[in-house]
Scaffold this active site. Structure first.
Site, PDB file in Angstrom:
ATOM      1  N   SER A 112       3.952   0.780 -12.202  1.00  0.00           N
ATOM      2  CA  SER A 112       2.327   1.427 -11.921  1.00  0.00           C
ATOM      3  C   SER A 112       1.639   1.358 -13.201  1.00  0.00           C
ATOM      4  O   SER A 112       2.239   2.738 -13.695  1.00  0.00           O
ATOM      5  CB  SER A 112       2.316   1.725 -10.265  1.00  0.00           C
ATOM      6  OG  SER A 112       3.998   1.903  -9.558  1.00  0.00           O
ATOM      7  N   HIS A 117       1.701  -5.864  -8.143  1.00  0.00           N
ATOM      8  CA  HIS A 117       3.221  -6.104  -9.148  1.00  0.00           C
ATOM      9  C   HIS A 117       3.298  -7.720  -9.167  1.00  0.00           C
ATOM     10  O   HIS A 117       2.790  -8.233  -8.502  1.00  0.00           O
ATOM     11  CB  HIS A 117       4.351  -5.599  -8.219  1.00  0.00           C
ATOM     12  CG  HIS A 117       4.235  -3.611  -8.425  1.00  0.00           C
ATOM     13  ND1 HIS A 117       5.085  -2.939  -9.177  1.00  0.00           N
ATOM     14  CD2 HIS A 117       3.474  -3.238  -7.426  1.00  0.00           C
ATOM     15  CE1 HIS A 117       4.844  -1.381  -8.711  1.00  0.00           C
ATOM     16  NE2 HIS A 117       4.041  -1.758  -7.586  1.00  0.00           N
ATOM     17  N   HIS A 162      11.911  -4.460  -5.836  1.00  0.00           N
ATOM     18  CA  HIS A 162      12.453  -2.481  -5.508  1.00  0.00           C
ATOM     19  C   HIS A 162      13.323  -3.320  -4.385  1.00  0.00           C
ATOM     20  O   HIS A 162      13.289  -4.157  -3.355  1.00  0.00           O
ATOM     21  CB  HIS A 162      11.128  -2.365  -4.614  1.00  0.00           C
ATOM     22  CG  HIS A 162      10.372  -1.677  -5.596  1.00  0.00           C
ATOM     23  ND1 HIS A 162       9.078  -2.558  -5.575  1.00  0.00           N
ATOM     24  CD2 HIS A 162       9.977  -0.601  -6.189  1.00  0.00           C
ATOM     25  CE1 HIS A 162       8.505  -2.636  -7.022  1.00  0.00           C
ATOM     26  NE2 HIS A 162       9.128  -0.930  -7.334  1.00  0.00           N
ATOM     27  N   TYR A 218      12.964  -1.407  -0.944  1.00  0.00           N
ATOM     28  CA  TYR A 218      11.917  -1.249  -0.325  1.00  0.00           C
ATOM     29  C   TYR A 218      11.701  -2.989   0.440  1.00  0.00           C
ATOM     30  O   TYR A 218      11.292  -2.899   1.324  1.00  0.00           O
ATOM     31  CB  TYR A 218      11.489  -0.282  -0.156  1.00  0.00           C
ATOM     32  CG  TYR A 218      10.979  -0.646  -1.376  1.00  0.00           C
ATOM     33  CD1 TYR A 218       9.059  -0.892  -0.887  1.00  0.00           C
ATOM     34  CD2 TYR A 218      10.780   0.691  -2.997  1.00  0.00           C
ATOM     35  CE1 TYR A 218       8.063  -0.651  -2.096  1.00  0.00           C
ATOM     36  CE2 TYR A 218       9.950   0.658  -3.423  1.00  0.00           C
ATOM     37  CZ  TYR A 218       8.019  -0.330  -2.918  1.00  0.00           C
ATOM     38  OH  TYR A 218       7.246  -0.741  -4.313  1.00  0.00           O
ATOM     39  N   GLU A 219      11.958  -3.317  -0.628  1.00  0.00           N
ATOM     40  CA  GLU A 219      10.906  -4.564  -0.479  1.00  0.00           C
ATOM     41  C   GLU A 219      12.090  -5.984   0.686  1.00  0.00           C
ATOM     42  O   GLU A 219      11.433  -6.876   1.025  1.00  0.00           O
ATOM     43  CB  GLU A 219      10.785  -5.835  -1.205  1.00  0.00           C
ATOM     44  CG  GLU A 219       9.405  -4.811  -2.180  1.00  0.00           C
ATOM     45  CD  GLU A 219       9.083  -5.437  -3.298  1.00  0.00           C
ATOM     46  OE1 GLU A 219       8.503  -6.370  -3.539  1.00  0.00           O
ATOM     47  OE2 GLU A 219       9.673  -5.775  -4.387  1.00  0.00           O
ATOM     48  N   ALA A 225       6.659   5.725 -11.003  1.00  0.00           N
ATOM     49  CA  ALA A 225       5.990   6.649 -10.828  1.00  0.00           C
ATOM     50  C   ALA A 225       6.703   7.323  -9.917  1.00  0.00           C
ATOM     51  O   ALA A 225       7.693   6.664  -9.592  1.00  0.00           O
ATOM     52  CB  ALA A 225       5.305   5.425 -10.039  1.00  0.00           C
ATOM     53  N   MET A 258      11.143   5.535  -6.560  1.00  0.00           N
ATOM     54  CA  MET A 258      11.600   4.083  -5.808  1.00  0.00           C
ATOM     55  C   MET A 258      12.705   2.858  -6.491  1.00  0.00           C
ATOM     56  O   MET A 258      12.721   1.699  -6.286  1.00  0.00           O
ATOM     57  CB  MET A 258      10.926   3.683  -4.253  1.00  0.00           C
ATOM     58  CG  MET A 258      10.818   5.043  -3.330  1.00  0.00           C
ATOM     59  SD  MET A 258       9.310   4.281  -2.037  1.00  0.00           S
ATOM     60  CE  MET A 258       8.481   5.318  -1.570  1.00  0.00           C
ATOM     61  N   SER A 259      13.220   3.456  -7.575  1.00  0.00           N
ATOM     62  CA  SER A 259      13.103   1.775  -8.812  1.00  0.00           C
ATOM     63  C   SER A 259      14.315   3.009  -9.335  1.00  0.00           C
ATOM     64  O   SER A 259      15.135   4.096  -9.635  1.00  0.00           O
ATOM     65  CB  SER A 259      11.851   1.486  -9.516  1.00  0.00           C
ATOM     66  OG  SER A 259      11.416   2.488 -10.174  1.00  0.00           O
ATOM     67  N   ASN A 270       2.288  12.739  -8.052  1.00  0.00           N
ATOM     68  CA  ASN A 270       2.086  13.360  -7.277  1.00  0.00           C
ATOM     69  C   ASN A 270       2.964  14.662  -6.682  1.00  0.00           C
ATOM     70  O   ASN A 270       4.151  14.351  -7.568  1.00  0.00           O
ATOM     71  CB  ASN A 270       1.814  12.576  -5.468  1.00  0.00           C
ATOM     72  CG  ASN A 270       2.872  12.047  -5.997  1.00  0.00           C
ATOM     73  OD1 ASN A 270       3.856  10.655  -5.746  1.00  0.00           O
ATOM     74  ND2 ASN A 270       3.977  12.489  -4.856  1.00  0.00           N
ATOM     75  N   HIS A 327      -0.709   6.348  -0.424  1.00  0.00           N
ATOM     76  CA  HIS A 327       0.077   4.354  -2.213  1.00  0.00           C
ATOM     77  C   HIS A 327      -1.740   4.825  -3.002  1.00  0.00           C
ATOM     78  O   HIS A 327      -1.327   4.584  -4.321  1.00  0.00           O
ATOM     79  CB  HIS A 327       0.356   3.721  -1.278  1.00  0.00           C
ATOM     80  CG  HIS A 327       0.624   2.477  -2.233  1.00  0.00           C
ATOM     81  ND1 HIS A 327       2.008   2.952  -2.797  1.00  0.00           N
ATOM     82  CD2 HIS A 327       0.435   1.580  -2.324  1.00  0.00           C
ATOM     83  CE1 HIS A 327       1.724   2.128  -4.386  1.00  0.00           C
ATOM     84  NE2 HIS A 327       0.783   0.809  -3.529  1.00  0.00           N
TER      85      HIS A 327
HETATM   86  N1  HPA Z   1       8.760   9.843  -3.714  1.00  0.00           N
HETATM   87  C1  HPA Z   1       8.968   8.991  -3.710  1.00  0.00           C
HETATM   88  N2  HPA Z   1       8.510   8.263  -4.527  1.00  0.00           N
HETATM   89  C2  HPA Z   1       7.671   7.971  -5.315  1.00  0.00           C
HETATM   90  C3  HPA Z   1       6.649   8.732  -4.540  1.00  0.00           C
HETATM   91  C4  HPA Z   1       7.451  10.090  -3.861  1.00  0.00           C
HETATM   92  O1  HPA Z   1       6.775  11.115  -3.900  1.00  0.00           O
HETATM   93  N3  HPA Z   1       5.498   9.459  -5.759  1.00  0.00           N
HETATM   94  C5  HPA Z   1       5.440   7.914  -6.799  1.00  0.00           C
HETATM   95  N4  HPA Z   1       6.261   7.090  -6.020  1.00  0.00           N
END
Ligand code: HPA
Length: 273
Positions: A25, A56, A78, A80-81, A108, A205-206, A229, A241
């Site tokens: 990202s 993406h 990913h 999660y997709e 990220a 998540m990657s 974050n 997001h």
């Molecule tokens: N958690 C999981 N995946 C993420 C986060 C998070 O806080 N921020 C960016 N990707």
């Protein structure tokens, strides 16, 4: 024997980079810096699914960055997709077939320790694979180890180069452990406390699936997280997001500077013949 995907890329890409970079990202714009660039979108590649998460792009771009041959992967699959670990690892497996020896991954992530602020850059020193998946399950793929060693998934020598480059540029870079989770929901506050106790510094998540596949091929890895974050419960308010994407872009500019300095130093001697 080359896979159909590797044969396709061999014919489509004139260069043979031995260094590849997965742009997460906020870093996708780096492909515009390549000269002699050739792009191949994932949906054209035999066996590669078309759909990736919105925003993406999902493409390979081979070219030169300040003279050094590099293969950029902009966007990724990913778990999660709904993709299998095999699909998530497919771009790395095809890189291995194309002769890539060094892989730089970016992502990220949420910061799990109080001292990490949005915008911080973290060099990964190790990971926890908490996705419950591995791309190595099932039959052993050509050229892969059944039981790859994971004592140093992130190459210490390459990591040192990154630390030195960041210091020379005056850009802050700390190191830490990445917890790779399935997602797509962000963590609960209780999960964040658990991940901290398990020894993780950042969560995302990657990356872990790709690193496991790369290590099974003996590819050296270097990886960076952009802290977008504070993880749930450590910051103020709810996670969005959109905020993750915006912070990722700003910090991505600093990470891109580190990559520009590091990449020419990673490139091995030219191949004979
Ligand atoms: N958690 C999981 N995946 C993420 C986060 C998070 O806080 N921020 C960016 N990707």
């Amino acid at each position: 024997m080359l896979s159909e995907a590797a044969k396709y890329l061999r014919s489509a890409l004139p260069l043979r980079p031995r260094v590849a970079v997965v742009l997460g990202s906020g870093l996708g714009d780096m492909v515009d810096e390549l000269t002699e660039a050739t792009a191949v979108v994932f949906r054209e590649i035999p066996g590669f699914p078309a759909a990736t998460v919105a925003g993406h792009a999902g493409k390979f771009v081979a070219g030169r960055l300040a003279g050094t041959e590099v293969l950029f992967q902009s966007g990724r699959y990913h778990l999660y997709e709904g993709h299998s670990a095999d699909v998530v690892a497919a771009p790395v497996r095809v890189m291995a077939e194309l002769g890539v020896e060094t892989l730089v991954l970016t992502n990220a992530a949420g910061g799990l320790c109080a001292k990490l602020e949005p915008g911080d850059l973290v060099l990964l020193e190790d990971h926890l694979n908490l996705t419950g998946r591995s791309p190595l399950v099932g039959h052993v793929r050509q050229g892969e180890e059944r039981f790859p060693d994971m004592s140093a998934p992130y190459d210490p020598e390459l990591s040192l180069l990154a630390v030195e480059s960041a210091a020379e540029l005056g850009i802050g870079l700390t190191s830490g452990v990445y917890a790779g989770v399935l997602g797509p929901s962000y963590e609960t506050a209780a999960e964040v406390r658990m991940l901290g106790k398990l020894g993780a510094d950042v969560v995302g998540m990657s990356t872990v699936t790709e690193v496991i596949a790369a290590r099974a091929h003996g590819i050296r890895c270097l990886a960076f997280s952009v802290v977008t974050n504070k993880a749930t419960g450590l910051g103020r308010g709810a996670l969005s997001h959109a905020e993750v994407v915006a912070v990722g872009r700003e910090a991505g500019v600093r990470l891109a500077k580190i990559l520009r300095a590091v990449l020419p130093r990673l490139s091995p001697e030219p191949r004979n013949g």
